[in-house]
Each structure stands twice: as structure tokens, then as C-alpha cells.
Design a protein around this motif. Structure first.
Motif, mmCIF file in Angstrom:
data_model
loop_
_atom_site.group_PDB
_atom_site.id
_atom_site.type_symbol
_atom_site.label_atom_id
_atom_site.label_comp_id
_atom_site.label_asym_id
_atom_site.label_seq_id
_atom_site.Cartn_x
_atom_site.Cartn_y
_atom_site.Cartn_z
ATOM 1 N N SER A 1 0.827 -1.216 0.000
ATOM 2 C CA SER A 1 0.000 0.000 0.000
ATOM 3 C C SER A 1 0.856 1.259 0.000
ATOM 4 C CB SER A 1 -0.917 0.003 1.216
ATOM 5 O OG SER A 1 -0.125 -0.013 2.384
ATOM 6 N N ASP A 2 2.165 1.102 -0.067
ATOM 7 C CA ASP A 2 3.089 2.230 -0.131
ATOM 8 C C ASP A 2 2.999 3.122 1.108
ATOM 9 O OD1 ASP A 2 5.178 3.335 -1.406
ATOM 10 O OD2 ASP A 2 4.050 4.390 -2.940
ATOM 11 N N ARG A 3 2.612 2.513 2.237
ATOM 12 C CA ARG A 3 2.504 3.295 3.474
ATOM 13 C C ARG A 3 3.861 3.806 3.915
ATOM 14 N NH1 ARG A 3 -0.827 -0.197 6.007
ATOM 15 N NH2 ARG A 3 -2.389 0.492 4.538
ATOM 16 N N ARG B 1 5.899 5.320 2.181
ATOM 17 C CA ARG B 1 6.190 6.643 1.607
ATOM 18 C C ARG B 1 5.913 7.726 2.643
ATOM 19 N NH1 ARG B 1 5.091 8.289 -4.584
ATOM 20 N NH2 ARG B 1 6.632 6.645 -4.786
ATOM 21 N N LYS B 2 4.858 7.531 3.427
ATOM 22 C CA LYS B 2 4.533 8.483 4.499
ATOM 23 C C LYS B 2 5.511 8.319 5.667
ATOM 24 C CE LYS B 2 1.994 10.944 7.526
ATOM 25 N NZ LYS B 2 1.836 12.382 7.503
ATOM 26 N N ARG C 1 8.518 7.216 5.635
ATOM 27 C CA ARG C 1 9.853 7.725 5.275
ATOM 28 C C ARG C 1 9.922 9.239 5.347
ATOM 29 N NH1 ARG C 1 9.706 3.925 1.009
ATOM 30 N NH2 ARG C 1 9.139 5.560 -0.450
ATOM 31 N N ALA C 2 8.764 9.901 5.261
ATOM 32 C CA ALA C 2 8.735 11.365 5.316
ATOM 33 C C ALA C 2 8.711 11.878 6.751
ATOM 34 C CB ALA C 2 7.513 11.883 4.554
ATOM 35 N N ASP D 1 12.276 5.030 -2.769
ATOM 36 C CA ASP D 1 11.829 4.337 -3.973
ATOM 37 C C ASP D 1 13.024 3.962 -4.834
ATOM 38 O OD1 ASP D 1 9.091 4.369 -3.542
ATOM 39 O OD2 ASP D 1 8.976 6.468 -4.129
ATOM 40 N N PHE E 1 11.226 6.171 -12.948
ATOM 41 C CA PHE E 1 10.842 4.872 -12.393
ATOM 42 C C PHE E 1 10.860 3.802 -13.469
ATOM 43 C CE2 PHE E 1 8.924 7.883 -9.452
ATOM 44 C CZ PHE E 1 9.344 7.369 -8.240
ATOM 45 N N SER F 1 7.147 13.937 -2.736
ATOM 46 C CA SER F 1 7.849 12.882 -1.992
ATOM 47 C C SER F 1 9.340 13.197 -1.888
ATOM 48 C CB SER F 1 7.689 11.534 -2.693
ATOM 49 O OG SER F 1 6.398 11.055 -2.542
ATOM 50 N N ALA G 1 9.861 15.810 0.708
ATOM 51 C CA ALA G 1 9.615 15.301 2.065
ATOM 52 C C ALA G 1 10.693 14.332 2.531
ATOM 53 C CB ALA G 1 8.259 14.608 2.098
ATOM 54 N N GLY G 2 11.600 13.962 1.640
ATOM 55 C CA GLY G 2 12.638 13.002 2.029
ATOM 56 C C GLY G 2 12.171 11.569 1.919
ATOM 57 N N SER G 3 11.034 11.380 1.278
ATOM 58 C CA SER G 3 10.487 10.034 1.145
ATOM 59 C C SER G 3 11.050 9.320 -0.075
ATOM 60 C CB SER G 3 8.964 10.144 1.047
ATOM 61 O OG SER G 3 8.392 8.908 0.885
ATOM 62 N N THR G 4 11.427 10.101 -1.070
ATOM 63 C CA THR G 4 11.996 9.558 -2.298
ATOM 64 C C THR G 4 13.265 10.351 -2.606
ATOM 65 O OG1 THR G 4 9.803 9.026 -3.123
ATOM 66 C CG2 THR G 4 11.529 9.201 -4.765
ATOM 67 N N ASP G 5 14.303 9.640 -2.995
ATOM 68 C CA ASP G 5 15.557 10.332 -3.322
ATOM 69 C C ASP G 5 15.564 10.717 -4.792
ATOM 70 O OD1 ASP G 5 16.537 9.982 -0.775
ATOM 71 O OD2 ASP G 5 17.316 7.993 -1.241
ATOM 72 N N GLU H 1 16.977 15.737 7.044
ATOM 73 C CA GLU H 1 17.330 16.519 8.243
ATOM 74 C C GLU H 1 16.203 17.461 8.651
ATOM 75 O OE1 GLU H 1 22.159 16.850 7.488
ATOM 76 O OE2 GLU H 1 20.809 18.309 6.587
ATOM 77 N N GLN I 1 12.975 16.832 8.487
ATOM 78 C CA GLN I 1 11.681 16.155 8.698
ATOM 79 C C GLN I 1 10.982 16.529 10.000
ATOM 80 O OE1 GLN I 1 12.756 12.041 8.065
ATOM 81 N NE2 GLN I 1 12.032 12.086 5.953
ATOM 82 N N VAL J 1 3.746 16.224 6.353
ATOM 83 C CA VAL J 1 3.471 15.798 4.986
ATOM 84 C C VAL J 1 2.144 15.053 4.902
ATOM 85 C CG1 VAL J 1 4.370 14.455 3.049
ATOM 86 C CG2 VAL J 1 5.940 15.505 4.668
ATOM 87 N N MET J 2 1.375 15.383 3.891
ATOM 88 C CA MET J 2 0.197 14.580 3.583
ATOM 89 C C MET J 2 0.403 14.012 2.184
ATOM 90 S SD MET J 2 -3.606 15.817 2.679
ATOM 91 C CE MET J 2 -4.477 14.777 1.522
ATOM 92 N N LEU J 3 0.513 12.694 2.113
ATOM 93 C CA LEU J 3 0.666 12.036 0.816
ATOM 94 C C LEU J 3 -0.625 11.304 0.518
ATOM 95 C CD1 LEU J 3 4.296 10.733 1.311
ATOM 96 C CD2 LEU J 3 3.581 12.571 -0.185
ATOM 97 N N ARG K 1 -1.842 7.349 1.055
ATOM 98 C CA ARG K 1 -0.691 6.507 1.360
ATOM 99 C C ARG K 1 -0.475 6.279 2.847
ATOM 100 N NH1 ARG K 1 1.326 5.683 -3.605
ATOM 101 N NH2 ARG K 1 1.498 7.467 -4.986
ATOM 102 N N ILE L 1 -3.128 6.165 5.563
ATOM 103 C CA ILE L 1 -4.164 5.613 6.436
ATOM 104 C C ILE L 1 -4.059 4.089 6.500
ATOM 105 C CG2 ILE L 1 -6.657 5.416 6.796
ATOM 106 C CD1 ILE L 1 -5.501 8.245 7.068
ATOM 107 N N ASP L 2 -4.073 3.574 7.738
ATOM 108 C CA ASP L 2 -4.081 2.128 7.920
ATOM 109 C C ASP L 2 -5.535 1.671 8.010
ATOM 110 O OD1 ASP L 2 -3.981 -0.475 8.788
ATOM 111 O OD2 ASP L 2 -2.216 -0.146 10.047
#
Lengths: 313, 325
Positions: A126-128, A130-131, A133-134, A312, B32, B66, B69-73, B89, B91, B96-98, B101, B103-104
Motif C-alpha cells: 500500500s506504499d505506506r 512513503r509516508k 519515510r517522510a 523508492d 521509475f 515525496s 519530504a525526504g520520502s523519495t531520493d 534533516e 523532517q 506531509v500529507m501524501l 498513502r 491511512i491504515d
């Protein structure tokens, strides 16, 4: 007329504490100050957050609860009913105890693998991450939190199966031992149980990487654990069912941990039914098990860092 | 007198600080497998600014967010936040709201809020007020898997906005929300901006263009235009509106027209082309003589935010391509 809400702790008021509404004089200094303080939540609190999250997930997963409690107990009684015969009357109580321990670990192994693999694969798919990691989150806090939750359910599975064996007449000589012996035994049991769960966790993470369909993960985890269980002669408890030389069961992690725990509990002289090979109660075997644990824990940490928190591809 | 001087100095400092970059992205590239999504994207965000990054689906807005936000390089390029810090650094100072991605689904809304709140060092208890304003409080104890898309978006927003951050990175925060809730979200964002917070949001909804201090249009992985909304509107080519007929696309800039309700809209190179379009429409109608048709109207119209979006995401591309060829 519609309701009008006012944000009670509007950031404007919060960021200028003590009613200070002056313009910010030096943003850079403010940023320096902010990065020096509260860089991240303490590791233990992060771990607790992940543990609680997984316990909350598990509580709602009826299949896993059934798997934890019903599955190993069912196997215990099936084995006692259909596979155990011609046991001298005096030995039957120990055979029941041995099977209780064996299936207790089997249940813990199944649950840990299923919990870990399923939830980890779900988060990956679910790519959770990504959040996550932020956010300033520690991968090892995530891993430890998952592990503690999985191990807690595994411990329930283990204890329920032992209790079923006790109720069935299995004999565990705990009460006959002195305090020092009990302490030593509990230490061995806890250590081998934790190591067993670490092994299960690492295996689960490898499975989650290979099988990317979380909805199939519980089934696959059960199949893999059953294969490991049978290929090692009921986790090393019944080496007689292995056609070739069964020495390897003292070196494969799941059977090694089970045999070590059984031998520690019953005493090396009382487990003739699971020899040959000789029971693995020496420091060398203990070292091997610790080696497996350290190695596989490192694999688990590596997977978490690389595939979950590594960004990623 | 002294007070006045101080106030002037403070105002001057504030103006200067408002120009201080809080985020600088240079030549950011990211791909990608099937080629690059981002093709050398440059963007600077100033402290205290509300910036809307706009572009059609699939141009890389979420990937860019992303990266910030440091989520993707990023594969190539540099990103600096808060005076030289890397995204990782920074963060603790960003929230961040992605979209879709975080919500559990196995947890309730409240448990999701608790989980993410426990992981961010600057999380606050503001989620109660935000959830109330977004009319989510009655659903917080339901499993998130039962949430509609709009409710999930509200929960993600509540999680992100309940952090006392300096910079908010919001990926399509108004997607799937009803108009009333969008207005509430805009009000919330205005309050955060007034409090000196910096907000970068992505969107492809013209409504989100209205609230921005500045809009940045992204197309083909690059920044193609950035300015305050009114400046961009003022710079648009003349917009023509046609009712009662469907003119040939070739008569318009970039050979593109757009339907809005019962009218067709397009762009002209200059206002003097209006007559040419009228003649084209009439000539077209002459071919259809004998068929009963309503009278067509062809007139210039004030540009809307939808026109702005259409121009920078569709027309300018086609125009560049045709002029390039």
C-alpha cells in the motif's frame, strides 16, 4: 446559521508562546533551534507506537487469533490421537509434554511468520512507507515494535498449547525443581523462544519481499511453516521419521531451538525419543543459535532499511 | 518615535524574512524505469508563502512532493530546506500529507491519529479541533477501511495539520472533498498562513488556485510557469467564448478548445483574431445551410482559473510543439 469553529491552538498562538506576537526576528536562528530540539520522538516511544498499532491490527484479525490459539492445539491433539502409539505408560506424560512444547513453538512460529509477513507485505504494497519515510522514524523502532507485537501473540499461542498439554496429562517437572533450576530453565526457555521468534521474523520478511500479495500471506506462511515442521521431523522432536541421516536437525534453526528447549526442560537423559542425533545442549549449539539469531536479525534490519526506509528504487 | 522606528524596522525585517527561501529545489530528476517523471524541476518556496503546484495527473507532482519530504531520493539535483538542510534533516520541521498513502485501514480513524501523532516530534492535540471543523469527529471510532475517499482525505489532512510544523507539504488535499469541506480546508490553510506557516500543496483543481499566493505549473516534469495568480491571469492570451456552435480547433491557439457547460472556450494569439474566428464559425455555418440551427455567439471573456489551468497544462504544450516544429 452554520457553526463557526475557531482553532483553539492555532499555530500563530502556539508558535509565539507566552502571548508574544512580535514578528519573527531571525528565521535561521529559529530553524537552528528547532532542528536542535525535538529532532525525533524517542526510540522507545516510537517502538511503543508500532507495537500498539500491530496489537490493534491483530485484535481485529480473527483468522490470526484462531491461528494462534486453535491451530497448534488442534495439531497437538491430532498428533496424540493418530501418530502416538505403543508408548510405555510411564513415558506418555513426557511425550505429551514434549508435543506440547513442540506444537507450542510451532504455533508461535506460525503466528510470528503470518503476522510479520502479512503486515509487512501490506505496508509495502500500500506504499505506506512513503509516508513513514517522510517522518523522523527509526527503522529499528518499526522492526522492534512489529517484533514485540508478533512475539506477544506467539507467546500466547505457546502458552495456550502448553496449557492444553498440561490439561491432557502432560508432565512438566517445574514444581519439582529448586528455585535456581527453575530460574535457569525459564532463562533457557525465554531465550530460545525469543531466538525462535527472531528467526521466524527474518523468514517472514524474506517471504514478504518475494510474495507481494498480502492477502495470500497467511496461507503461504502456514504452508512454509508446515513444510519446515515436517522436513525437520516435527521440528526435530521425531528424528525417526527422517529417512536419511537426521544430524542436520541439530543445525537447522527451527529444530535446533525446539530440541534445545525440550532438552533443557526435560533433562538430556529424559529425551531419548528424540535421539539420535544427540541432544544439542552444549555451548557450541547455543552459540550456533545465537549466531543464527544475530545473522537473521541483521538480515531483518537490512530488509527494513533497504526495502521499507531506503526510498523508492 | 522610537516605537515607530522599531515597528518600521520590524516590518522591514518581516518583509525581508518573507522573501527568505524555506525550500530550494534545483534540477530535480526522478524516473521509475519507464523514463523520467521529473525532468530537471526547479522550485523555490519562500517562508510564509502558500504555493499551489498545479498540473494534470501524472506529471510528477506527487513524486516531487515525496522528494521534498525526504520520502523519495531524486536521481539528480539538489533539495535544500531551512537554510541548507536535506529533506531528511528537515523532517522534524515539516508535516506531509501524501494522498492515499498513510491511512491504515485496519485501524480506526482515532487510532491512526494516535499512531502518527506518536511518531512526529511536533505533533499536537489540535487534531480534535481540526477533526471537528472537517466534520470527522463522529466517524473517528469507525475502522478506516469503511471510510469514503473524502473521509480518508479528511483524516490524512487532520494528521498532517495537527503537527506544529514550519512547512506543510500537502498532496492534493482537496481531492474527493465536497465544496463545503474544500472551503473549510481553504479557511484552515489561510489560518496557518496567517500564523506564518509555509504551505506547499499540489492540485489539479482550479479552486485551489484561488487561495495561492503563487501558482507553479508543472508539465512534463518541469516547471513551466510560476507567478501570483493575478499575474498569470493577466498574462493569459485573450479567451474567446463561443455559444451555439462548435468551431474548428485549428482556429485557436495550440489548436485546442475546451467545453464548459454549453459553451466552447479557446485562446487567441491576439484580440484582433476574434473577427477571424467569427468568420470561421460563420463560414462553417454556411456549409450547414438548410439545417435549422441557433444563432452562434463569439465573444471575448475574462479568463477564469480553469482557463489558466487549461492554458498552462494543454495549450502551451501544443503551442510550443507547433511553434517548435
Amino acid at each position: 446559521m452554520g457553526k463557526v469553529f475557531i482553532l483553539v491552538n492555532c499555530p500563530s498562538e502556539r508558535s509565539n508562546s507566552a502571548g508574544d506576537r512580535r514578528p519573527r526576528r531571525d528565521l535561521k536562528a529559529r530553524w537552528d533551534d528547532m532542528t536542535e530540539t525535538r529532532r525525533s520522538v524517542p526510540w522507545t516511544r516510537q517502538t511503543r507506537a508500532f507495537t500498539r498499532r500491530h496489537v490493534q491490527q491483530l485484535r481485529r484479525n480473527k483468522l490470526l487469533v484462531v491461528l494462534a490459539v486453535g491451530w497448534p492445539v488442534l495439531w497437538y491433539f491430532l498428533t496424540m490421537a493418530f501418530f502416538i502409539e505403543d508408548v510405555p505408560a510411564g513415558d506418555l506424560q513426557y511425550v505429551k509434554a514434549a508435543n506440547g512444547i513442540s506444537y507450542g513453538l510451532f504455533g508461535a512460529f506460525t503466528v510470528t511468520v503470518a503476522v510479520f509477513a502479512g503486515e509487512f507485505a501490506r505496508d509495502l504494497e500500500s506504499d505506506r512507507y512513503r509516508k513513514l519515510r517522510a517522518m523522523p522514524v527509526s527503522p529499528t523502532a518499526d522492526l522492534t515494535g512489529r517484533f514485540v507485537a508478533g512475539m506477544a501473540l506467539g507467546a500466547i499461542s505457546y502458552l495456550v498449547t502448553i496449557l492444553a498439554a498440561v490439561a491432557h496429562g502432560g508432565r512438566f517437572d517445574l514444581l519439582a525443581m529448586d528455585a535456581t533450576a527453575v530460574a535457569a530453565l525459564v532463562a533457557v526457555l525465554v531465550a530460545t523462544f525469543v531466538l525462535f521468534c527472531v528467526i521466524a521474523m527474518a523468514l517472514a520478511m524474506l517471504l514478504a519481499l518475494v510474495i507481494t500479495k498480502p492477502e495470500h500471506m497467511t496461507t503461504i506462511a502456514v504452508v512454509v511453516v508446515l513444510m519446515a515442521f515436517y522436513l525437520t521431523g516435527f521440528n526435530g522432536v521425531t528424528p525417526g521419521m527422517i529417512a536419511d541421516d537426521p544430524t542436520f536437525i541439530n543445525y537447522v534453526p527451527n529444530s535446533l531451538a525446539t530440541r534445545m528447549q525440550l532438552a533443557a526442560w526435560a533433562g538430556a537423559d529424559d529425551v531419548a525419543f528424540m535421539t539420535p542425533p544427540a541432544v544439542p545442549l552444549s555451548f557450541e549449539y547455543g552459540g550456533l543459535l545465537v549466531g543464527y539469531t544475530v545473522g537473521l536479525a541483521a538480515v531483518a534490519v537490512g530488509i527494513m532499511r533497504r526495502f521499507a526506509y531506503g526510498g523508492d528504487p | 518615535m522610537t516605537t515607530e522606528t522599531t515597528t518600521e524596522a520590524e516590518n522591514g525585517t518581516e518583509r525581508e524574512q518573507s522573501r527568505q527561501p524555506i525550500l530550494e529545489a534545483r534540477d530535480v530528476e526522478k524516473g521509475f524505469g519507464n523514463g523520467n517523471v521529473l525532468e530537471g524541476l526547479d522550485l523555490t518556496v519562500e517562508a510564509g508563502e502558500l504555493l499551489t503546484v498545479m498540473g494534470p495527473n501524472g506529471v510528477g507532482k506527487s513524486v516531487f512532493l515525496s522528494c521534498l519530504a525526504g520520502s523519495t531520493d531524486p536521481a539528480v539535483g539538489s533539495i535544500e530546506l531551512f537554510d541548507g538542510r536535506s529533506p531528511t534533516e528537515a523532517q522534524s520541521m515539516t508535516s506531509v500529507m501524501l494522498q492515499g498513502r498513510s491511512i491504515d485501514p485496519d485501524l480506526t480513524g482515532r487510532e491512526n491519529l494516535q499512531f502518527y501523532g506518536d511518531l512526529h516530534p511536533r505533533a499536537t492535540e489540535d487534531w480534535r479541533e481540526i477533526a471537528t471543523r472537517l466534520e470527522l469527529e463522529d466517524d473517528l471510532d469507525r475502522p478506516a477501511r469503511e471510510y469514503s475517499g473524502g473521509m480518508a482525505r479528511k483524516l490524512e489532512l487532520t494528521i498532517a495539520l495537527s503537527v506544529d510544523a514550519e512547512l506543510y507539504l500537502l498532496d492534493e488535499p482537496t481531492a474527493e472533498l465536497d465544496l463545503t469541506t474544500i472551503q473549510t480546508v481553504h479557511d484552515l490553510l489561510f489560518e496557518y498562513r496567517r500564523a506564518g506557516k509555509t504551505i506547499l500543496l499540489t492540485s489539479h483543481a482550479p479552486l485551489d488556485a484561488r487561495i495561492a499566493d503563487r501558482i507553479a505549473f508543472v508539465r512534463d516534469g518541469r516547471l513551466v510557469a510560476t507567478a501570483p495568480p493575478q499575474t498569470l491571469l493577466d498574462d493569459l492570451p485573450p479567451v474567446v467564448r463561443i455559444r451555439g456552435d462548435v468551431p474548428p480547433e485549428s482556429a485557436f491557439l495550440g489548436a485546442r478548445v475546451f467545453q464548459r457547460g454549453d459553451e466552447i472556450r479557446g485562446f487567441l494569439r491576439g484580440a484582433d483574431e476574434l473577427e477571424t474566428v467569427r468568420e470561421t464559425v460563420e463560414r462553417d455555418r454556411d456549409h450547414d445551410r438548410g439545417r435549422e440551427r441557433k444563432r452562434a455567439t463569439v465573444e471575448l471573456d475574462s479568463p477564469s482559473y480553469t482557463d489558466l489551468f487549461n492554458y498552462y497544462t494543454a495549450v502551451q504544450t501544443a503551442r510550443d510543439d507547433s511553434e517548435g516544429s
